[in-house]
Design a protein around this motif. Structure first.
Motif, PDB file in Angstrom:
ATOM      1  N   THR A   1       0.808  -1.212   0.000  1.00 53.96           N
ATOM      2  CA  THR A   1       0.000   0.000   0.000  1.00 53.96           C
ATOM      3  C   THR A   1       0.843   1.264   0.000  1.00 53.96           C
ATOM      4  O   THR A   1       0.652   2.152  -0.823  1.00 53.96           O
ATOM      5  CB  THR A   1      -0.956   0.021   1.220  1.00 53.96           C
ATOM      6  OG1 THR A   1      -1.740  -1.158   1.204  1.00 53.96           O
ATOM      7  CG2 THR A   1      -1.848   1.240   1.178  1.00 53.96           C
ATOM      8  N   THR A   2       1.787   1.344   0.923  1.00 56.32           N
ATOM      9  CA  THR A   2       2.558   2.570   1.086  1.00 56.32           C
ATOM     10  C   THR A   2       3.901   2.553   0.338  1.00 56.32           C
ATOM     11  O   THR A   2       4.495   3.594   0.109  1.00 56.32           O
ATOM     12  CB  THR A   2       2.860   2.842   2.559  1.00 56.32           C
ATOM     13  OG1 THR A   2       3.718   1.789   3.058  1.00 56.32           O
ATOM     14  CG2 THR A   2       1.588   2.903   3.381  1.00 56.32           C
ATOM     15  N   GLY A   3       4.382   1.360   0.024  1.00 51.97           N
ATOM     16  CA  GLY A   3       5.684   1.244  -0.619  1.00 51.97           C
ATOM     17  C   GLY A   3       6.836   1.326   0.357  1.00 51.97           C
ATOM     18  O   GLY A   3       7.992   1.244  -0.028  1.00 51.97           O
ATOM     19  N   ALA A   4       6.531   1.454   1.657  1.00 54.25           N
ATOM     20  CA  ALA A   4       7.581   1.558   2.660  1.00 54.25           C
ATOM     21  C   ALA A   4       8.260   0.210   2.866  1.00 54.25           C
ATOM     22  O   ALA A   4       7.629  -0.838   2.780  1.00 54.25           O
ATOM     23  CB  ALA A   4       6.992   2.038   3.982  1.00 54.25           C
ATOM     24  N   LEU A   5       9.553   0.247   3.135  1.00 53.43           N
ATOM     25  CA  LEU A   5      10.271  -0.978   3.467  1.00 53.43           C
ATOM     26  C   LEU A   5       9.936  -1.379   4.894  1.00 53.43           C
ATOM     27  O   LEU A   5       9.865  -0.540   5.783  1.00 53.43           O
ATOM     28  CB  LEU A   5      11.788  -0.763   3.322  1.00 53.43           C
ATOM     29  CG  LEU A   5      12.316  -0.716   1.904  1.00 53.43           C
ATOM     30  CD1 LEU A   5      13.799  -0.386   1.917  1.00 53.43           C
ATOM     31  CD2 LEU A   5      12.076  -2.028   1.189  1.00 53.43           C
TER      32      LEU A   5
END
Length: 94
Positions: A85-89
């Motif tokens: 969803t956010t693309g955060a690692l």
């Protein structure tokens, strides 16, 4: 590493902002989305290593990587994934 404490950077609630002229909120000196993403990613690495972020220490990411992957067994029990969803690692325990 941490968000800057210098008030001249013009953070809003502790984070970078693009500003809002309609509400008389000035923009930070750099684009909010870019700097927030970079800072959050680096803070996540530092926290995963059990270190406390400090904006005056310029070796925290190196120290964290050494602690997590070079000198420990952390790499055998964890992996990096990206949030759909956010693309955060995110760091996941195996």
């Amino acid at each position: 590493m941490d968000y800057p404490s210098n008030p001249n950077i013009r953070l809003l609630n502790g984070k970078f902002t693009d500003g809002d002229p309609a509400q008389n909120i000035p923009a930070s000196l750099d684009p909010a989305s870019h700097l927030n993403a970079l800072t959050d990613e680096l803070l996540a690495v530092i926290a995963a290593a059990g270190l406390v972020p400090d904006e005056n220490t310029l070796t925290q990411v190196r120290d964290a990587l050494n602690k997590l992957f070079v000198r420990g067994t952390f790499a055998e029990t964890h992996k990096l994934t990206r949030d759909a969803t956010t693309g955060a690692l995110m760091l996941e325990e195996l």
